[in-house]
Design a protein around this motif. Structure first.
Motif, PDB file in Angstrom:
ATOM      1  N   VAL A  70     -12.159   0.786 -34.897  1.00  0.00           N
ATOM      2  CA  VAL A  70     -12.106  -0.294 -33.906  1.00  0.00           C
ATOM      3  C   VAL A  70     -11.404   0.246 -32.671  1.00  0.00           C
ATOM      4  N   VAL A  71     -12.152   0.419 -31.565  1.00  0.00           N
ATOM      5  CA  VAL A  71     -11.597   1.038 -30.361  1.00  0.00           C
ATOM      6  C   VAL A  71     -12.067   0.303 -29.103  1.00  0.00           C
ATOM      7  N   GLY A  72     -11.387   0.549 -28.006  1.00  0.00           N
ATOM      8  CA  GLY A  72     -11.856   0.054 -26.717  1.00  0.00           C
ATOM      9  C   GLY A  72     -13.067   0.859 -26.286  1.00  0.00           C
ATOM     10  N   ILE A  73     -14.102   0.187 -25.798  1.00  0.00           N
ATOM     11  CA  ILE A  73     -15.360   0.866 -25.470  1.00  0.00           C
ATOM     12  C   ILE A  73     -15.179   1.941 -24.410  1.00  0.00           C
ATOM     13  N   ASN A  74     -14.183   1.782 -23.547  1.00  0.00           N
ATOM     14  CA  ASN A  74     -13.987   2.764 -22.486  1.00  0.00           C
ATOM     15  C   ASN A  74     -13.646   4.154 -23.016  1.00  0.00           C
ATOM     16  N   TRP A  75     -13.037   4.203 -24.214  1.00  0.00           N
ATOM     17  CA  TRP A  75     -12.731   5.497 -24.833  1.00  0.00           C
ATOM     18  C   TRP A  75     -13.997   6.206 -25.299  1.00  0.00           C
ATOM     19  N   ILE A  76     -15.095   5.440 -25.453  1.00  0.00           N
ATOM     20  CA  ILE A  76     -16.355   6.015 -25.891  1.00  0.00           C
ATOM     21  C   ILE A  76     -17.238   6.398 -24.703  1.00  0.00           C
ATOM     22  N   VAL A  77     -17.315   5.527 -23.708  1.00  0.00           N
ATOM     23  CA  VAL A  77     -18.206   5.792 -22.574  1.00  0.00           C
ATOM     24  C   VAL A  77     -17.593   6.765 -21.580  1.00  0.00           C
ATOM     25  N   LEU A 124       0.803  -1.228   0.000  1.00  0.00           N
ATOM     26  CA  LEU A 124       0.000   0.000   0.000  1.00  0.00           C
ATOM     27  C   LEU A 124       0.835   1.276   0.000  1.00  0.00           C
ATOM     28  N   GLU A 125       2.142   1.167  -0.036  1.00  0.00           N
ATOM     29  CA  GLU A 125       3.002   2.349  -0.008  1.00  0.00           C
ATOM     30  C   GLU A 125       4.148   2.208  -0.997  1.00  0.00           C
ATOM     31  N   GLY A 126       4.662   3.366  -1.442  1.00  0.00           N
ATOM     32  CA  GLY A 126       5.809   3.369  -2.332  1.00  0.00           C
ATOM     33  C   GLY A 126       5.433   3.790  -3.737  1.00  0.00           C
ATOM     34  N   SER A 127       6.271   3.419  -4.689  1.00  0.00           N
ATOM     35  CA  SER A 127       6.024   3.790  -6.088  1.00  0.00           C
ATOM     36  C   SER A 127       6.287   2.600  -6.995  1.00  0.00           C
ATOM     37  N   ILE A 128       5.601   2.606  -8.106  1.00  0.00           N
ATOM     38  CA  ILE A 128       5.707   1.492  -9.045  1.00  0.00           C
ATOM     39  C   ILE A 128       5.258   1.961 -10.423  1.00  0.00           C
ATOM     40  N   SER A 129       5.792   1.316 -11.456  1.00  0.00           N
ATOM     41  CA  SER A 129       5.326   1.544 -12.824  1.00  0.00           C
ATOM     42  C   SER A 129       4.483   0.346 -13.240  1.00  0.00           C
ATOM     43  N   ILE A 130       3.385   0.607 -13.946  1.00  0.00           N
ATOM     44  CA  ILE A 130       2.509  -0.461 -14.419  1.00  0.00           C
ATOM     45  C   ILE A 130       2.297  -0.295 -15.925  1.00  0.00           C
ATOM     46  N   LEU A 131       2.542  -1.360 -16.668  1.00  0.00           N
ATOM     47  CA  LEU A 131       2.271  -1.368 -18.099  1.00  0.00           C
ATOM     48  C   LEU A 131       0.779  -1.566 -18.321  1.00  0.00           C
ATOM     49  N   VAL A 132       0.221  -0.857 -19.286  1.00  0.00           N
ATOM     50  CA  VAL A 132      -1.222  -0.995 -19.539  1.00  0.00           C
ATOM     51  C   VAL A 132      -1.479  -0.943 -21.042  1.00  0.00           C
ATOM     52  N   ASP A 133      -2.288  -1.881 -21.500  1.00  0.00           N
ATOM     53  CA  ASP A 133      -2.721  -1.862 -22.888  1.00  0.00           C
ATOM     54  C   ASP A 133      -3.420  -0.538 -23.169  1.00  0.00           C
ATOM     55  N   GLU A 134      -3.046   0.126 -24.250  1.00  0.00           N
ATOM     56  CA  GLU A 134      -3.521   1.487 -24.521  1.00  0.00           C
ATOM     57  C   GLU A 134      -5.031   1.572 -24.604  1.00  0.00           C
ATOM     58  N   SER A 135      -5.686   0.510 -25.059  1.00  0.00           N
ATOM     59  CA  SER A 135      -7.146   0.544 -25.172  1.00  0.00           C
ATOM     60  C   SER A 135      -7.835   0.531 -23.814  1.00  0.00           C
ATOM     61  N   LEU A 136      -7.078   0.204 -22.748  1.00  0.00           N
ATOM     62  CA  LEU A 136      -7.651   0.127 -21.403  1.00  0.00           C
ATOM     63  C   LEU A 136      -7.224   1.297 -20.515  1.00  0.00           C
ATOM     64  N   THR A 137      -6.489   2.229 -21.066  1.00  0.00           N
ATOM     65  CA  THR A 137      -5.918   3.317 -20.267  1.00  0.00           C
ATOM     66  C   THR A 137      -6.944   4.103 -19.447  1.00  0.00           C
ATOM     67  N   PRO A 138      -8.092   4.516 -20.006  1.00  0.00           N
ATOM     68  CA  PRO A 138      -9.020   5.344 -19.219  1.00  0.00           C
ATOM     69  C   PRO A 138      -9.480   4.704 -17.915  1.00  0.00           C
ATOM     70  N   ILE A 139      -9.868   3.435 -17.948  1.00  0.00           N
ATOM     71  CA  ILE A 139     -10.377   2.802 -16.735  1.00  0.00           C
ATOM     72  C   ILE A 139      -9.267   2.585 -15.716  1.00  0.00           C
ATOM     73  N   VAL A 140      -8.051   2.293 -16.188  1.00  0.00           N
ATOM     74  CA  VAL A 140      -6.938   2.105 -15.252  1.00  0.00           C
ATOM     75  C   VAL A 140      -6.537   3.441 -14.638  1.00  0.00           C
ATOM     76  N   GLU A 141      -6.611   4.514 -15.412  1.00  0.00           N
ATOM     77  CA  GLU A 141      -6.332   5.849 -14.873  1.00  0.00           C
ATOM     78  C   GLU A 141      -7.302   6.194 -13.751  1.00  0.00           C
ATOM     79  N   ASP A 142      -8.569   5.850 -13.924  1.00  0.00           N
ATOM     80  CA  ASP A 142      -9.578   6.106 -12.880  1.00  0.00           C
ATOM     81  C   ASP A 142      -9.226   5.353 -11.597  1.00  0.00           C
ATOM     82  N   GLN A 143      -8.819   4.110 -11.745  1.00  0.00           N
ATOM     83  CA  GLN A 143      -8.461   3.293 -10.581  1.00  0.00           C
ATOM     84  C   GLN A 143      -7.242   3.869  -9.865  1.00  0.00           C
ATOM     85  N   VAL A 144      -6.244   4.263 -10.635  1.00  0.00           N
ATOM     86  CA  VAL A 144      -5.005   4.801 -10.056  1.00  0.00           C
ATOM     87  C   VAL A 144      -5.279   6.095  -9.294  1.00  0.00           C
TER      88      VAL A 144
END
Length: 297
Positions: free
Chosen positions: A198-205, A33-53
């Motif tokens: 052809v896009v990830g649905i999260n980029w639309i919603v 729960l503490e510190g820093s880290i880099s996480i790789l993310v498929d570009e089509s999923l970026t919006p939802i992962v950004e919300d979580q982060v």
């Protein structure tokens, strides 16, 4: 003399053990729960992962840097050790898992949501229906009503998904366009009638503020599966029930090999708060968050 020698050896061993333990402790600067880290993310999923982060960082003393790449690029970065945590719309293949077997690391694969690949067209187009067969036949070279397909990247998860669906190894050279990001696909389709993006649905919603105007200029097509007689839109309900034929599972894959921030973030997005974020985003959570009902007299 012999006793003194034994004493020195014991002291040396103890000191060495303490130094080793300290180095081991400092080797991983983060906890779950503490510190820093880099996480790789498929570009089509970026919006939802950004919300979580954003919510995770606001809740804990943690800093997560997202590295948004195409699926193939993210896998290469994972193999190079640029990051040991990755978010993908699929599990690692057996060949990809062997990268970690030599390090005696077993990747922890955690499903956290279900999303969809969306097919979009220009708002001026009156036809908002398309079948999987029409798309796959077009990719195989058969001429039909599809004038052209637009992908974010030939190495993206969306492109790989459609290639597998069509049973081919590479995109055709004619009437297929590739850019770098989902945003570029949306902009291109919004400006060019007749093209299907052809896009990830999260980029639309959940479009960014800069993309809202462009998203308003495209239609999201309803799709008929190979074994279906009905067309389904990529709504949250249709994704959850598997009625929408281009739905896919999302995974966070932790290859750290120790109890670090990757484990904490995976637990967060599959927990109560993380699943509520998924639900609010328009995607389908792996489990429906509980609801509290207050009864007032």
């Amino acid at each position: 003399m012999n006793k003194n020698f034994k004493y020195i050896v014991v002291v040396f061993v103890v000191i060495f053990a303490v130094i080793f333990a300290c180095n081991k402790k400092n080797e991983h600067k983060e906890t779950i729960l503490e510190g820093s880290i880099s996480i790789l993310v498929d570009e089509s999923l970026t919006p939802i992962v950004e919300d979580q982060v954003a919510v995770f960082e606001n809740s804990y003393n943690a800093k997560i840097k997202l590295i948004s790449q195409s699926e193939n690029e993210a896998i290469v970065s994972l193999s190079k050790g640029i990051s040991n945590v990755i978010v993908l719309p699929r599990k690692l293949s057996s060949n990809e898992e062997t990268m970690f077997s030599a390090k005696k690391i077993i990747p922890r694969t955690t499903p956290f949501a279900r999303d969809a690949i969306a097919l979009i067209s220009n708002k001026k187009s009156n036809d908002t229906l398309i079948s999987v067969d029409e798309i796959t036949q077009f990719l195989k070279g058969t001429k039909n009503k599809v004038k052209g397909l637009v992908f974010d990247n030939p190495n993206s998860s969306s492109a790989q998904y459609m290639l597998q669906l069509a049973g081919i190894k590479e995109l055709p050279a004619e009437r297929v366009f590739s850019f770098k990001t989902n945003e570029e696909v949306i902009k291109y389709v919004a400006a060019n009638e007749g093209m299907i993006g052809v896009v990830g649905i999260n980029w639309i919603v959940q479009p960014s503020s800069e993309m809202i105007e462009k998203v308003d200029q495209v239609n999201v097509l309803s799709v008929k599966g190979k074994r279906s007689t009905k067309y389904f839109s990529p709504s949250q309900e249709n994704i959850a029930t598997d009625d929408y034929p281009l739905a896919r599972d999302l995974y966070i894959i932790n290859c750290q090999g120790y109890d670090g921030l990757g484990m904490g973030f995976a637990s967060f997005i599959t927990g109560e708060i993380g699943q509520r974020i998924i639900l609010k985003s328009g995607l389908a959570p792996v489990r429906v968050p509980g609801r509290k009902i207050n009864i007032k007299n």
